[in-house]
Design a protein around this motif. Structure first.
Motif, mmCIF file in Angstrom:
data_model
loop_
_atom_site.group_PDB
_atom_site.id
_atom_site.type_symbol
_atom_site.label_atom_id
_atom_site.label_comp_id
_atom_site.label_asym_id
_atom_site.label_seq_id
_atom_site.Cartn_x
_atom_site.Cartn_y
_atom_site.Cartn_z
ATOM 1 N N SER A 122 0.792 2.922 13.535
ATOM 2 C CA SER A 122 -0.318 3.831 13.272
ATOM 3 C C SER A 122 -0.349 4.268 11.811
ATOM 4 O O SER A 122 -1.416 4.322 11.194
ATOM 5 C CB SER A 122 -0.195 5.043 14.200
ATOM 6 O OG SER A 122 -1.143 6.017 13.876
ATOM 7 N N LEU A 123 0.820 4.569 11.253
ATOM 8 C CA LEU A 123 0.857 4.974 9.846
ATOM 9 C C LEU A 123 0.513 3.809 8.933
ATOM 10 O O LEU A 123 -0.286 3.948 8.009
ATOM 11 C CB LEU A 123 2.215 5.561 9.470
ATOM 12 C CG LEU A 123 2.388 5.923 7.997
ATOM 13 C CD1 LEU A 123 1.275 6.836 7.488
ATOM 14 C CD2 LEU A 123 3.728 6.573 7.763
ATOM 15 N N PHE A 124 1.103 2.640 9.182
ATOM 16 C CA PHE A 124 0.778 1.484 8.350
ATOM 17 C C PHE A 124 -0.718 1.184 8.405
ATOM 18 O O PHE A 124 -1.342 0.911 7.378
ATOM 19 C CB PHE A 124 1.561 0.244 8.798
ATOM 20 C CG PHE A 124 3.006 0.260 8.406
ATOM 21 C CD1 PHE A 124 3.404 0.502 7.110
ATOM 22 C CD2 PHE A 124 3.985 0.009 9.354
ATOM 23 C CE1 PHE A 124 4.740 0.509 6.747
ATOM 24 C CE2 PHE A 124 5.328 0.005 9.011
ATOM 25 C CZ PHE A 124 5.700 0.254 7.700
ATOM 26 N N ALA A 125 -1.299 1.248 9.594
ATOM 27 C CA ALA A 125 -2.724 0.962 9.754
ATOM 28 C C ALA A 125 -3.573 1.985 9.005
ATOM 29 O O ALA A 125 -4.570 1.627 8.363
ATOM 30 C CB ALA A 125 -3.095 0.935 11.237
ATOM 31 N N ARG A 126 -3.188 3.244 9.066
ATOM 32 C CA ARG A 126 -3.949 4.298 8.369
ATOM 33 C C ARG A 126 -3.872 4.105 6.864
ATOM 34 O O ARG A 126 -4.882 4.260 6.168
ATOM 35 C CB ARG A 126 -3.428 5.685 8.778
ATOM 36 C CG ARG A 126 -4.138 6.824 8.110
ATOM 37 C CD ARG A 126 -5.602 6.937 8.548
ATOM 38 N NE ARG A 126 -6.222 8.042 7.863
ATOM 39 C CZ ARG A 126 -7.260 7.926 7.034
ATOM 40 N NH1 ARG A 126 -7.838 6.765 6.846
ATOM 41 N NH2 ARG A 126 -7.746 8.986 6.427
ATOM 42 N N SER A 132 -8.232 -0.134 2.019
ATOM 43 C CA SER A 132 -9.377 -1.002 2.257
ATOM 44 C C SER A 132 -10.698 -0.284 1.971
ATOM 45 O O SER A 132 -11.609 -0.874 1.373
ATOM 46 C CB SER A 132 -9.345 -1.495 3.707
ATOM 47 O OG SER A 132 -10.367 -2.419 3.938
ATOM 48 N N ASN A 133 -10.798 0.978 2.369
ATOM 49 C CA ASN A 133 -12.021 1.746 2.099
ATOM 50 C C ASN A 133 -12.261 1.898 0.603
ATOM 51 O O ASN A 133 -13.406 1.798 0.135
ATOM 52 C CB ASN A 133 -11.958 3.118 2.760
ATOM 53 C CG ASN A 133 -12.072 3.048 4.266
ATOM 54 O OD1 ASN A 133 -12.506 2.039 4.832
ATOM 55 N ND2 ASN A 133 -11.672 4.103 4.951
ATOM 56 N N ILE A 148 -6.218 -7.698 0.996
ATOM 57 C CA ILE A 148 -5.641 -7.068 -0.194
ATOM 58 C C ILE A 148 -4.945 -5.767 0.197
ATOM 59 O O ILE A 148 -3.855 -5.464 -0.292
ATOM 60 C CB ILE A 148 -6.713 -6.846 -1.278
ATOM 61 C CG1 ILE A 148 -7.212 -8.202 -1.804
ATOM 62 C CG2 ILE A 148 -6.161 -5.995 -2.421
ATOM 63 C CD1 ILE A 148 -8.438 -8.115 -2.685
ATOM 64 N N ALA A 149 -5.549 -5.001 1.089
ATOM 65 C CA ALA A 149 -4.932 -3.750 1.553
ATOM 66 C C ALA A 149 -3.589 -4.031 2.211
ATOM 67 O O ALA A 149 -2.613 -3.301 1.991
ATOM 68 C CB ALA A 149 -5.866 -3.019 2.510
ATOM 69 N N LEU A 150 -3.521 -5.080 3.003
ATOM 70 C CA LEU A 150 -2.256 -5.456 3.634
ATOM 71 C C LEU A 150 -1.223 -5.841 2.577
ATOM 72 O O LEU A 150 -0.057 -5.417 2.657
ATOM 73 C CB LEU A 150 -2.454 -6.618 4.615
ATOM 74 C CG LEU A 150 -1.166 -7.044 5.281
ATOM 75 C CD1 LEU A 150 -1.159 -6.623 6.737
ATOM 76 C CD2 LEU A 150 -0.985 -8.531 5.161
#
Length: 186
Positions: A122-126, A132-133, A148-150
């Protein structure tokens, strides 16, 4: 501070310093000066439930800090640079990066508990969503922004772990130097 918050704050610090397995329930109880009954009142399922609460607290703290940095910067590059520079300063001053990484908990516990793995993810995804935004605001859209965000997330988290292992801020400095190349991807 109420007992539940004390348990979360104290346990978060202990888990970061010693790992989940390295911290016994009695150590937490002693550090908080509470009884087992007090702990189980707030966390009926025990230490693992407490760990998940700690991860959720870290998630909130870390993402709030990242959101603020990304809001006050005009681009993903400048925001990322500010964030990495902050991490470098913290490492150079304190010899560690407390509060910004929980990778050791992920590697230690994620294979043992689905609920812990989910809390970590959940933290990594947030974090990736925030990156990404901001990349989308810069004109990098869709899968390119997500990829790129990853890469940003993996690079920064990996560099934090390398800083701790090497006792040097050089890995974060390298990410800081290479980041402009990554963010020029179409």
């Amino acid at each position: 501070m109420d007992t539940k918050d004390l348990l979360i704050e104290t346990s978060t610090t202990l888990f970061r310093l010693k790992g989940y397995k390295g911290v016994g329930l009695n150590e937490i109880l002693k550090a908080c000066d509470i009884t087992k009954g007090g702990l189980y009142h707030h966390f009926p399922n025990g230490k693992e439930e407490l760990l998940i609460a700690c991860l959720q607290s870290m998630n909130e703290t870390i993402t709030n800090d990242i959101v603020q940095i990304f809001k006050r910067n005009p681009s993903a590059l400048s925001a990322s640079q500010e964030m990495i520079e902050k991490l470098i300063r913290q490492f150079d001053q304190e010899g560690t990066i407390a509060g910004y990484t929980f990778s050791s908990i992920v590697s230690e516990m994620a294979s043992l508990s689905e609920s812990v793995r989910t809390a970590c993810y959940s933290l990594f995804a947030r974090m990736q969503e925030i990156y990404s935004n901001k990349l989308a605001e810069d004109g990098i859209l869709g899968e390119a922004a997500a990829s790129i965000a990853l890469m940003m997330n993996a690079s920064i988290e990996g560099a934090i772990m390398l800083c701790i292992a090497r006792k040097s801020s050089e890995p974060l400095r390298t990410v800081l130097q290479e980041l402009p190349k990554l963010l020029k991807m179409p």
